[in-house]
Scaffold this motif. Structure first.
Motif, PDB file in Angstrom:
ATOM      1  N   ALA A  98      98.450   5.059  13.283  1.00 31.51           N
ATOM      2  CA  ALA A  98      99.004   3.805  13.771  1.00 31.51           C
ATOM      3  C   ALA A  98      99.014   2.773  12.654  1.00 31.51           C
ATOM      4  O   ALA A  98      98.332   2.926  11.638  1.00 31.51           O
ATOM      5  N   PRO A  99      99.768   1.676  12.832  1.00 26.71           N
ATOM      6  CA  PRO A  99      99.821   0.638  11.802  1.00 26.71           C
ATOM      7  C   PRO A  99      98.462   0.007  11.530  1.00 26.71           C
ATOM      8  O   PRO A  99      97.544   0.056  12.361  1.00 26.71           O
ATOM      9  N   ALA A 100      98.341  -0.593  10.371  1.00 23.75           N
ATOM     10  CA  ALA A 100      97.108  -1.288   9.989  1.00 23.75           C
ATOM     11  C   ALA A 100      96.763  -2.351  11.020  1.00 23.75           C
ATOM     12  O   ALA A 100      97.635  -3.046  11.550  1.00 23.75           O
ATOM     13  N   GLY A 101      95.483  -2.469  11.315  1.00 21.20           N
ATOM     14  CA  GLY A 101      95.020  -3.475  12.259  1.00 21.20           C
ATOM     15  C   GLY A 101      94.930  -3.001  13.692  1.00 21.20           C
ATOM     16  O   GLY A 101      94.511  -3.762  14.571  1.00 21.20           O
ATOM     17  N   THR A 102      95.292  -1.740  13.944  1.00 21.57           N
ATOM     18  CA  THR A 102      95.292  -1.241  15.318  1.00 21.57           C
ATOM     19  C   THR A 102      93.900  -1.281  15.939  1.00 21.57           C
ATOM     20  O   THR A 102      93.728  -1.691  17.096  1.00 21.57           O
ATOM     21  N   ALA A 103      92.876  -0.870  15.197  1.00 22.32           N
ATOM     22  CA  ALA A 103      91.517  -0.842  15.749  1.00 22.32           C
ATOM     23  C   ALA A 103      91.078  -2.228  16.215  1.00 22.32           C
ATOM     24  O   ALA A 103      90.544  -2.390  17.323  1.00 22.32           O
ATOM     25  N   ASP A 104      91.313  -3.232  15.391  1.00 26.85           N
ATOM     26  CA  ASP A 104      90.891  -4.584  15.764  1.00 26.85           C
ATOM     27  C   ASP A 104      91.726  -5.132  16.915  1.00 26.85           C
ATOM     28  O   ASP A 104      91.215  -5.879  17.765  1.00 26.85           O
ATOM     29  N   ARG A 105      93.002  -4.768  16.969  1.00 24.40           N
ATOM     30  CA  ARG A 105      93.843  -5.214  18.084  1.00 24.40           C
ATOM     31  C   ARG A 105      93.339  -4.622  19.397  1.00 24.40           C
ATOM     32  O   ARG A 105      93.254  -5.315  20.418  1.00 24.40           O
ATOM     33  N   LEU A 106      93.016  -3.341  19.386  1.00 21.81           N
ATOM     34  CA  LEU A 106      92.485  -2.710  20.588  1.00 21.81           C
ATOM     35  C   LEU A 106      91.147  -3.328  20.984  1.00 21.81           C
ATOM     36  O   LEU A 106      90.912  -3.651  22.151  1.00 21.81           O
ATOM     37  N   ALA A 107      90.262  -3.481  20.009  1.00 26.18           N
ATOM     38  CA  ALA A 107      88.946  -4.046  20.292  1.00 26.18           C
ATOM     39  C   ALA A 107      89.046  -5.476  20.809  1.00 26.18           C
ATOM     40  O   ALA A 107      88.282  -5.888  21.686  1.00 26.18           O
ATOM     41  N   GLY A 108      90.005  -6.233  20.285  1.00 30.00           N
ATOM     42  CA  GLY A 108      90.175  -7.600  20.733  1.00 30.00           C
ATOM     43  C   GLY A 108      90.494  -7.691  22.212  1.00 30.00           C
ATOM     44  O   GLY A 108      90.065  -8.630  22.901  1.00 30.00           O
ATOM     45  N   PHE A 109      91.219  -6.721  22.727  1.00 29.02           N
ATOM     46  CA  PHE A 109      91.549  -6.716  24.148  1.00 29.02           C
ATOM     47  C   PHE A 109      90.423  -6.097  24.973  1.00 29.02           C
ATOM     48  O   PHE A 109      90.108  -6.571  26.067  1.00 29.02           O
ATOM     49  N   LEU A 110      89.814  -5.045  24.455  1.00 31.18           N
ATOM     50  CA  LEU A 110      88.870  -4.258  25.244  1.00 31.18           C
ATOM     51  C   LEU A 110      87.455  -4.829  25.254  1.00 31.18           C
ATOM     52  O   LEU A 110      86.672  -4.534  26.156  1.00 31.18           O
ATOM     53  N   THR A 111      87.109  -5.620  24.251  1.00 32.61           N
ATOM     54  CA  THR A 111      85.754  -6.173  24.181  1.00 32.61           C
ATOM     55  C   THR A 111      85.592  -7.265  25.230  1.00 32.61           C
ATOM     56  O   THR A 111      86.388  -8.205  25.288  1.00 32.61           O
ATOM     57  N   ASN A 112      84.539  -7.144  26.052  1.00 35.12           N
ATOM     58  CA  ASN A 112      84.342  -8.076  27.162  1.00 35.12           C
ATOM     59  C   ASN A 112      83.182  -9.045  26.939  1.00 35.12           C
ATOM     60  O   ASN A 112      82.678  -9.645  27.884  1.00 35.12           O
ATOM     61  N   THR A 113      82.779  -9.176  25.684  1.00 39.32           N
ATOM     62  CA  THR A 113      81.711 -10.124  25.358  1.00 39.32           C
ATOM     63  C   THR A 113      82.017 -10.748  24.007  1.00 39.32           C
ATOM     64  O   THR A 113      82.697 -10.144  23.171  1.00 39.32           O
ATOM     65  N   ALA A 114      81.539 -11.963  23.806  1.00 43.30           N
ATOM     66  CA  ALA A 114      81.759 -12.643  22.526  1.00 43.30           C
ATOM     67  C   ALA A 114      80.717 -12.263  21.490  1.00 43.30           C
ATOM     68  O   ALA A 114      80.821 -12.653  20.326  1.00 43.30           O
ATOM     69  N   HIS A 115      79.715 -11.468  21.880  1.00 42.37           N
ATOM     70  CA  HIS A 115      78.647 -11.111  20.952  1.00 42.37           C
ATOM     71  C   HIS A 115      79.165 -10.054  19.972  1.00 42.37           C
ATOM     72  O   HIS A 115      79.633  -8.981  20.384  1.00 42.37           O
ATOM     73  N   PRO A 116      79.154 -10.303  18.647  1.00 43.64           N
ATOM     74  CA  PRO A 116      79.729  -9.379  17.665  1.00 43.64           C
ATOM     75  C   PRO A 116      79.159  -7.969  17.741  1.00 43.64           C
ATOM     76  O   PRO A 116      79.867  -6.989  17.484  1.00 43.64           O
ATOM     77  N   SER A 117      77.901  -7.839  18.088  1.00 51.21           N
ATOM     78  CA  SER A 117      77.281  -6.514  18.094  1.00 51.21           C
ATOM     79  C   SER A 117      77.713  -5.674  19.290  1.00 51.21           C
ATOM     80  O   SER A 117      77.411  -4.481  19.349  1.00 51.21           O
ATOM     81  N   GLN A 118      78.436  -6.284  20.233  1.00 53.52           N
ATOM     82  CA  GLN A 118      78.850  -5.572  21.435  1.00 53.52           C
ATOM     83  C   GLN A 118      80.362  -5.325  21.463  1.00 53.52           C
ATOM     84  O   GLN A 118      80.956  -5.190  22.524  1.00 53.52           O
ATOM     85  N   ARG A 119      80.966  -5.238  20.287  1.00 57.26           N
ATOM     86  CA  ARG A 119      82.393  -4.914  20.182  1.00 57.26           C
ATOM     87  C   ARG A 119      82.655  -3.549  20.807  1.00 57.26           C
ATOM     88  O   ARG A 119      81.902  -2.603  20.619  1.00 57.26           O
ATOM     89  N   SER A 120      83.730  -3.441  21.567  1.00 54.69           N
ATOM     90  CA  SER A 120      84.058  -2.163  22.199  1.00 54.69           C
ATOM     91  C   SER A 120      84.217  -1.076  21.142  1.00 54.69           C
ATOM     92  O   SER A 120      84.859  -1.293  20.100  1.00 54.69           O
ATOM     93  N   PRO A 121      83.636   0.106  21.389  1.00 55.55           N
ATOM     94  CA  PRO A 121      83.622   1.173  20.368  1.00 55.55           C
ATOM     95  C   PRO A 121      84.923   1.969  20.332  1.00 55.55           C
ATOM     96  O   PRO A 121      84.944   3.162  20.644  1.00 55.55           O
ATOM     97  N   VAL A 122      86.002   1.320  19.929  1.00 51.99           N
ATOM     98  CA  VAL A 122      87.296   2.004  19.938  1.00 51.99           C
ATOM     99  C   VAL A 122      87.287   3.214  19.004  1.00 51.99           C
ATOM    100  O   VAL A 122      87.982   4.211  19.252  1.00 51.99           O
ATOM    101  N   GLU A 123      86.481   3.146  17.939  1.00 56.15           N
ATOM    102  CA  GLU A 123      86.424   4.271  17.002  1.00 56.15           C
ATOM    103  C   GLU A 123      85.726   5.489  17.607  1.00 56.15           C
ATOM    104  O   GLU A 123      85.853   6.596  17.082  1.00 56.15           O
ATOM    105  N   SER A 124      84.999   5.298  18.698  1.00 55.70           N
ATOM    106  CA  SER A 124      84.405   6.437  19.389  1.00 55.70           C
ATOM    107  C   SER A 124      85.435   7.169  20.248  1.00 55.70           C
ATOM    108  O   SER A 124      85.269   8.342  20.557  1.00 55.70           O
ATOM    109  N   ALA A 125      86.491   6.460  20.622  1.00 57.53           N
ATOM    110  CA  ALA A 125      87.570   7.078  21.394  1.00 57.53           C
ATOM    111  C   ALA A 125      88.649   7.648  20.486  1.00 57.53           C
ATOM    112  O   ALA A 125      89.178   8.734  20.741  1.00 57.53           O
ATOM    113  N   PHE A 126      88.972   6.910  19.422  1.00 55.35           N
ATOM    114  CA  PHE A 126      90.072   7.292  18.525  1.00 55.35           C
ATOM    115  C   PHE A 126      89.576   7.394  17.081  1.00 55.35           C
ATOM    116  O   PHE A 126      88.853   6.513  16.609  1.00 55.35           O
ATOM    117  N   ARG A 127      89.996   8.433  16.387  1.00 55.30           N
ATOM    118  CA  ARG A 127      89.791   8.523  14.942  1.00 55.30           C
ATOM    119  C   ARG A 127      91.057   7.979  14.301  1.00 55.30           C
ATOM    120  O   ARG A 127      92.070   8.661  14.207  1.00 55.30           O
TER     121      ARG A 127
END
Length: 307
Positions: free
Chosen positions: A135-164
């Motif tokens: 996928a294009p550059a920035g895809t991981a952060d775009r997905l995490a930005g939508f999927l993360t349900n907390t503002a705490h940086p350490s609790q970012r949704s683990p999109v890399e665990s779903a997608f390589r």
């Protein structure tokens, strides 16, 4: 000329209503061969299944852009537009999918990555490793930005665990199972890519969303089939051109010597029948509409029919 199963519409004979089609039942997954296809095997054409082709939002009978490309035991989800995850699973479960390839980050081409994420991590899908995603550059952060349900940086949704995730760049190449994928940067007013899929028995090029451009024509050179968007009914009144008209699609197919033209992503101000006819007036090869549920066999016969 390749085989069209129900749901495909051709210039020679369009029957029935657009947006209908019969999809084949899911079948047991054959044993995949890692790396390139067996060189001693008989060449086998590609199979293209249209999961959806609507623009810019899904209709009741047509999801947004999404396609399944199959060859031997390899299956790749090409674009994951809104509503395509459901019909994808009529053909292959997420657990058995080999890769996902995304042309650009407009929602009508990638939104179902979000629901696929939940399926991969929090449901009944069992995979030994994350699903490869090109996928294009920035895809991981775009997905995490939508999927993360907390503002705490350490609790970012683990999109890399779903997608390589592998970020695309102009000229990116990779091999997935029996398929070689080549990506080229195209002109859509944002980072966007077209895709060429080569197998031992056929070649398919998908435009993604783009204005006509040399990179797409070069990528499609001599391909068996060109799956090309036709979103624009006419030239833009203002602003830059970012889509093909049906005439543009015909010109790209002609310039690239494509064996066959498959129109997709037809815009809301065009009917599929009109788009096919307008393209067929400019291109002498076979022109078909990539309707939802349609299936195409792509191989050397397409080149032979066009010559």
């Amino acid at each position: 000329m390749g085989t069209i199963e129900p749901g495909g519409m051709s210039a020679e004979g369009m029957q029935g209503s657009f947006g209908t089609g019969t999809t084949p039942a899911a079948r047991p997954r054959p044993q995949a061969h890692p790396g390139c296809a067996d060189r001693l095997a008989t060449p086998e054409p590609l199979q293209l299944t249209v999961l959806g082709s609507a623009s810019p939002y899904p209709r009741a009978d047509n999801p947004c852009s999404g396609y399944l490309v199959s060859h031997r035991g390899t299956r790749i989800w090409v674009d994951a537009g809104s509503g395509t995850l459901g019909p994808l699973q009529e053909h292959v479960p997420l657990a058995d999918l080999d890769a996902v390839w995304i042309s650009h980050l407009h929602a009508d081409h990638c939104a179902d990555l979000l629901t696929a994420y939940y399926g991969l991590l929090f449901a009944d899908v069992q995979r030994a490793a994350p699903l490869p995603l090109f996928a294009p550059a920035g895809t991981a952060d775009r997905l995490a930005g939508f999927l993360t349900n907390t503002a705490h940086p350490s609790q970012r949704s683990p999109v890399e665990s779903a997608f390589r995730i592998t970020e695309l760049h102009d000229g990116h190449q990779t091999v997935v199972g029996s398929l070689r994928l080549t990506s080229r940067a195209v002109e859509h007013g944002m980072p966007a890519f077209a895709l060429r899929v080569d197998a031992d028995g056929g070649s398919l090029v998908y435009s993604g969303d783009t204005a006509p451009c040399p990179a797409l024509t070069q990528l499609a050179g001599g391909c068996d089939a060109l799956l090309c968007e036709a979103d624009s009914a006419g030239e833009p009144v203002d602003g830059e051109k970012v889509h093909h008209t049906p005439e543009d699609a015909a010109a790209t197919a002609l310039a690239s010597r494509a064996g066959r033209l498959l129109l997709t992503h037809v815009g809301p101000f065009l009917s599929p029948a009109e788009a096919v006819q307008r393209a067929a007036d400019r291109y002498s090869g076979a022109v078909d509409y990539a309707g939802p549920g349609s299936s195409f066999t792509v191989g050397a016969a397409d080149r032979e029919a066009a010559s």
